[in-house]
Design a protein around this motif. Sequence first.
Motif, PDB file in Angstrom:
ATOM      1  N   GLY A 300       0.820  -1.205   0.000  1.00 13.00           N
ATOM      2  CA  GLY A 300       0.000   0.000   0.000  1.00 13.00           C
ATOM      3  C   GLY A 300       0.853   1.253   0.000  1.00 13.00           C
ATOM      4  N   ALA A 301       1.926   1.245   0.791  1.00 13.96           N
ATOM      5  CA  ALA A 301       2.840   2.391   0.823  1.00 13.96           C
ATOM      6  C   ALA A 301       3.506   2.598  -0.539  1.00 13.96           C
ATOM      7  N   LEU A 306       3.899   5.788  -5.636  1.00 13.68           N
ATOM      8  CA  LEU A 306       3.744   5.875  -7.085  1.00 13.68           C
ATOM      9  C   LEU A 306       2.722   6.944  -7.464  1.00 13.68           C
ATOM     10  N   TYR A 307       1.654   7.055  -6.692  1.00 12.71           N
ATOM     11  CA  TYR A 307       0.667   8.092  -6.998  1.00 12.71           C
ATOM     12  C   TYR A 307       1.258   9.480  -6.776  1.00 12.71           C
ATOM     13  N   ALA A 308       2.029   9.640  -5.709  1.00 10.85           N
ATOM     14  CA  ALA A 308       2.674  10.924  -5.456  1.00 10.85           C
ATOM     15  C   ALA A 308       3.616  11.286  -6.604  1.00 10.85           C
ATOM     16  N   ALA A 309       4.346  10.286  -7.116  1.00  7.82           N
ATOM     17  CA  ALA A 309       5.270  10.529  -8.231  1.00  7.82           C
ATOM     18  C   ALA A 309       4.506  10.916  -9.491  1.00  7.82           C
ATOM     19  N   TYR A 310       3.404  10.224  -9.770  1.00 15.01           N
ATOM     20  CA  TYR A 310       2.608  10.542 -10.957  1.00 15.01           C
ATOM     21  C   TYR A 310       2.039  11.958 -10.867  1.00 15.01           C
ATOM     22  N   THR A 311       1.492  12.317  -9.709  1.00 13.33           N
ATOM     23  CA  THR A 311       0.937  13.656  -9.533  1.00 13.33           C
ATOM     24  C   THR A 311       2.014  14.723  -9.703  1.00 13.33           C
ATOM     25  N   ALA A 312       3.188  14.443  -9.159  1.00 13.46           N
ATOM     26  CA  ALA A 312       4.298  15.394  -9.301  1.00 13.46           C
ATOM     27  C   ALA A 312       4.661  15.577 -10.769  1.00 13.46           C
ATOM     28  N   TYR A 313       4.665  14.476 -11.522  1.00 14.86           N
ATOM     29  CA  TYR A 313       4.986  14.564 -12.949  1.00 14.86           C
ATOM     30  C   TYR A 313       3.943  15.400 -13.696  1.00 14.86           C
ATOM     31  N   VAL A 314       2.657  15.147 -13.437  1.00 13.66           N
ATOM     32  CA  VAL A 314       1.594  15.887 -14.116  1.00 13.66           C
ATOM     33  C   VAL A 314       1.708  17.379 -13.839  1.00 13.66           C
ATOM     34  N   LEU A 315       1.968  17.734 -12.585  1.00 13.76           N
ATOM     35  CA  LEU A 315       2.073  19.150 -12.218  1.00 13.76           C
ATOM     36  C   LEU A 315       3.321  19.793 -12.808  1.00 13.76           C
ATOM     37  N   LEU A 316       4.445  19.081 -12.799  1.00  9.88           N
ATOM     38  CA  LEU A 316       5.670  19.616 -13.388  1.00  9.88           C
ATOM     39  C   LEU A 316       5.502  19.823 -14.889  1.00  9.88           C
ATOM     40  N   ALA A 317       4.837  18.861 -15.549  1.00 15.57           N
ATOM     41  CA  ALA A 317       4.616  18.985 -16.988  1.00 15.57           C
ATOM     42  C   ALA A 317       3.663  20.135 -17.299  1.00 15.57           C
ATOM     43  N   ALA A 318       2.643  20.313 -16.461  1.00 16.96           N
ATOM     44  CA  ALA A 318       1.665  21.375 -16.701  1.00 16.96           C
ATOM     45  C   ALA A 318       2.283  22.756 -16.563  1.00 16.96           C
ATOM     46  N   THR A 319       3.213  22.892 -15.633  1.00 16.13           N
ATOM     47  CA  THR A 319       3.848  24.186 -15.399  1.00 16.13           C
ATOM     48  C   THR A 319       5.162  24.346 -16.155  1.00 16.13           C
ATOM     49  N   GLU A 320       5.569  23.286 -16.910  1.00 14.21           N
ATOM     50  CA  GLU A 320       6.836  23.297 -17.654  1.00 14.21           C
ATOM     51  C   GLU A 320       8.003  23.686 -16.750  1.00 14.21           C
ATOM     52  N   HIS A 321       8.029  23.051 -15.587  1.00 14.99           N
ATOM     53  CA  HIS A 321       9.056  23.353 -14.578  1.00 14.99           C
ATOM     54  C   HIS A 321      10.424  22.836 -15.031  1.00 14.99           C
ATOM     55  N   ASP A 322      11.473  23.531 -14.600  1.00 12.13           N
ATOM     56  CA  ASP A 322      12.833  23.140 -14.981  1.00 12.13           C
ATOM     57  C   ASP A 322      13.212  21.750 -14.477  1.00 12.13           C
ATOM     58  N   ALA A 323      12.572  21.309 -13.390  1.00 18.35           N
ATOM     59  CA  ALA A 323      12.918  20.010 -12.804  1.00 18.35           C
ATOM     60  C   ALA A 323      12.287  18.844 -13.555  1.00 18.35           C
TER      61      ALA A 323
END
Length: 364
Positions: A300-301, A306-323
């Motif tokens: 479960g952990a 994995l969900y936290a990583a996916y959400t981080a990717y979606v947000l980084l892609a949406a904002t075109e972040h340098d990271a």
Amino acid sequence: MDTVEILLVAGGLVVLVGGGELLVRGASGLAARLGLSPLVIGLTVVAFATSAPEFAVTLDAALQGEPDLAVGNVVGSNMVNVLLILGASAVVLPLAVGAQLVRLDLPILVGVSVLLLVLAADGAVTTGDGALLLAVIVGYTALTLVLGRRQAGTAPSGTAAGQGAERPLWAQFAAVAVGVGLLAVGARMLVEGAVGIATGFGVSSLVIGLTVVAVGTSLPELATTLIAARRGERDLAVGNIVGSCIFNICVVLGLAGVIAADGVPVAPAAVALDIPLMIATSVALLPVAFTGLAIARWEGALFLALYAAYTAYVLLAATEHDALEGFTTVMLWFTLPLVALTLVVLASFEAGRRRGGGQPIVPR
């Protein structure tokens, strides 16, 4: 950030908890009164009921010309259901998984997820595609109910379902109906507040659908699953999630495709990334459930991470972040291969145990 939007989010959470408690009580009682197992009730009645917010949001978005929000809501909700909700529930209490779920329901979930990718490959879920998805859910529901009748009477009298059988049938239906109503109201309040907050930050419709709305409309499943797990109704908890995922694809998107004049357009980004990731999460659930016929706390952990990583990717892609570039490299070449290797090793180990005559270990 508007104070009203914050109050909507907080109030929605409170209403969701109350609705989830009523729905679980009523559904457990129905399982006993109708001679069906809690798993079957979870896969059908509870799953369909808790998917009502996804149904309302997706259908409304498709008819209002917001196809990205419609598709993003369904795909995002399924990922939330498996990674976030099952992950959080397993961390609270390890979840036992029935043999029927592993042999029938999870493969069907993987199958309809792949079917959605095939249907959406041409850029839309058309009227014909929607009709096919609706036909699949009719056949699946009929099969589930037939199998459920064969497994009738398996709940011990000391369980919550057995205690619920003492209440009249109308009271069970009333509890389910009121619970569903509260879940719908709570989810609507929370989604309105959350979308208002997210829109203020200039986030796109697809991203809002994949994240804020997906989590918001999945809150009935979250409340129901956590409460069911806490009350010891583990079959109901897992069945609710798997059934909701199947319902989201077949009924929510299927009916939207049938009703919308030109079907539901599917963005290339969803076909190239989000739907394949949804399929991957469904496939990942197979070996996890197969190992010991349970979802352990550490599994479960892993899902939560994995969900936290996916959400981080979606947000980084949406904002075109340098990271974004470095984050993508780490995920593709280290994290995801490591997770895949872990799942393969787990499945191989369990298969070897069974060939050697060992019995699966279900955590308590």
